[in-house]
Design a protein around this motif. Structure first.
Motif: not given
Length: 590
Positions: A306-307, A397-399, A402-405
């Motif tokens: 989702e994030c 982003g820190q959502y 979750g976390t994205t990169d």
């Protein structure tokens, strides 16, 4: 203000304390990749602020050891008349000491800043390692920032997917299996995962700086500054025994009598060994929480998916804006800069409802700045973005869930043929790995070469890993899994989250990286594959399409169709036409 340079002041302190030198690592007491300003001793001493490295300061010379990511950056940031640059892995400190210092040379070190593994390696050298009773930085660093005191919050079970009590019992079962009485937990992200909390001591890293002891019965003693707990519900606080952070080592010394304590040799400070070993027994074992944390449960995996839809929408809004603004601003003689673009990207992320903060400091790098693969723009280094060179953006982003990169390398107009060839080779390496099917349990180093082969065929390579684990609203670089040339003995299985990010960097010219975050999923019995979490178009404008195979083109078309279908309902209306064009099948518009 300093009346003398930091190096000069430290050398005087060493002389006053009958020492011939001192080891000053980048790390803090938790071996954090990102340190709080309070712990940035290496940056204060040398000017180098990268995330990995250490200094050896001797009476007549100072050496800075950094890995391949920072060979360029270190030479920019430090005074090369004062500091020599060495490679952290190709010529490690232990090897240098063995070759260059006389027997009995007294080298001071802080026992909280050195792991047992490093202490063991250095103990085999001719020098005498001298534990410091006090840190010189407590007196020499007169304008040192305050120690971090960020509030700690609860991580709800509806996001974490498992209660802290259940996690503690799972970890306690491992202790029982090894007949251990206690587990000393020193990694902040392991503590955050185990206790279902998140912290705010370090920007972008939602972990609490603290220590913990887990008993075989599943009870936890949490060594943490009490003022950080004011935002926690009483039910969470009361689930643990709370003690001051500085009481951790004395408590370990106290309870060690006749006990078996499990300690991670690669991450725990050697101070733990000195506290436990005289009276108790140490079980040297990788913290079992590390591997538990890396296997994501269904709730965590749903959060990642989702994030990434939210982050993908922010990326597309950003890239559509860039596609309009870069040519217009360049034509007006007022081109966008790295800092302009970085700020605008953050603004687009802030529009997403689940966004909390960046997951690391954005790398916004134009032209030759991108050759420093961990570059961060400043007013002094800020370059314009134009038509005749690459622009590299690595951000995340820190959502809430979750976390994205992700990384994209972009260009407007045409770059020179050599750079197009480099970009195509990086893309082919990316495609080689992300399309791979492999036996479940394969280790990261066994897959690394798939991403490098297209570059190797050109006689090129890159001096960093090809991918890393990513925490669940935790650290952007999560242990234990890595894709790298260095051996990584941990099995890759369904439920692991990784990045795939080959690159190429030519000093004073350009840098290229393409990165997607992926979920490892089962493909057929006994085998796994990568499912992309990242949903961002890949710039094909600089690709030599004739060098791509039909299967590579097919993957790109299918990926872009997935991106278009997933994000069209989420992006701004003025970004939708750009998304359609950027994800068009290769044979349509190219």
């Amino acid at each position: 203000m300093h009346t003398t340079s930091p190096l000069t002041a430290l050398r005087q302190w060493l002389q006053d304390n009958q020492l011939d030198g001192m080891i000053v690592p980048r790390a803090d007491a938790w071996q954090s990749e990102s340190c709080a300003p309070y712990d940035a001793k290496l940056a204060w001493l040398t000017g180098f602020d990268g995330s990995a490295g250490l200094a050896l300061v001797l009476k007549d010379r100072a050496l800075l050891f950094v890995d391949g990511r920072y060979q360029v950056q270190a030479r920019v940031q430090v005074n090369l008349h004062e500091v020599e640059i060495h490679h952290l892995h190709n010529e490690p400190l232990a090897e240098w000491l063995a070759k260059n210092v006389a027997a009995g040379t007294r080298i001071g070190f802080d026992t909280l800043l050195m792991t047992n593994a490093e202490f063991t390696r250095l103990s085999a050298t001719p020098c005498e390692l001298v534990p410091l009773a006090r840190s010189p930085f407590d007196t020499l660093w007169v304008d040192r920032p305050a120690a971090p005191a960020g509030l700690i919050r609860e991580m709800p079970v509806d996001i974490s997917g498992e209660s802290s009590a259940a996690k503690r019992q799972r970890a306690a079962a491992v202790l029982a299996e090894h007949r251990a009485d206690y587990l000393a937990v020193t990694l902040p992200d392991n503590i955050a995962w185990l206790l279902n909390v998140r912290g705010s001591d370090i920007p972008f890293c939602p972990v609490p700086l603290s220590f913990a002891l887990l008993s075989r019965e599943g009870a936890v003693e949490w060594f943490v500054d009490d003022s950080k707990l004011n935002a926690l519900p009483d039910a969470v606080r009361n689930a643990f025994t709370i003690a001051p952070q500085e009481a951790f080592i004395p408590r370990c010394r106290q309870l060690a009598q006749g006990k078996r304590v499990m300690i991670d040799p690669d991450s725990a400070p050697v101070a733990l060994r000195f506290a436990v070993e005289p009276q108790g027994e140490i079980i040297w074992q990788t913290d079992p929480i590390t591997l538990m944390k890396a296997s994501k449960n269904p709730v965590e995996l749903a959060g990642y998916r989702e994030c990434h839809h939210q982050d993908g929408a922010a990326w597309v809004n950003f890239l559509a804006w860039l596609s309009r603004e870069v040519p217009q601003r360049a034509a007006s003689g007022m081109p966008l800069t790295e800092l302009d673009v970085q700020a605008k990207q953050l603004a687009f992320r802030l529009q997403q409802p689940g966004f909390v903060e960046p997951s690391f400091a954005t790398i916004s790098a134009s032209a030759s700045n991108a050759a420093m693969c961990h570059y961060h723009s400043s007013e002094a280094s800020n370059k314009p973005i134009g038509h005749d060179h690459f622009y590299l953006n690595d951000s995340g982003g820190q959502y809430r869930n979750g976390t994205t990169d992700a990384t994209r390398t972009l260009a407007w107009g045409k770059v020179d043929p050599q750079q197009r060839l480099h970009y195509t080779a990086v893309l082919k390496g990316f495609l080689s790995l992300i399309t791979l099917q492999f036996p479940s349990g394969t280790q990261g180093h066994q897959l690394d070469a798939f991403a490098r082969r297209p570059l190797w065929e050109l006689g090129l390579d890159y001096d960093h890993g090809t991918g890393h684990g990513v925490g669940h609203q935790l650290l952007i670089h999560e242990n234990p899994h890595r894709f790298a040339q260095k051996v990584n003995p941990w099995p890759l299985v369904a439920g692991n989250i990784m990045t795939i990010e080959p690159g190429y960097y030519l000093g004073d010219s350009h840098g290229i990286r393409i990165e997607n975050q992926v979920e490892i999923v089962e493909s057929r019995p006994g085998f796994c594959k990568f499912a992309s979490l990242t949903l961002i178009p890949i710039d094909l404008s600089q690709v030599e399409l004739h060098l791509l195979s039909e299967s590579e083109k097919q993957w790109l078309d299918e990926y872009h169709q997935q991106v278009r279908e997933a994000l069209s309902p989420r992006v701004d209306s003025d970004a939708r036409p750009w998304l359609v064009e950027a994800t068009a099948p290769i044979r349509v518009n190219r």
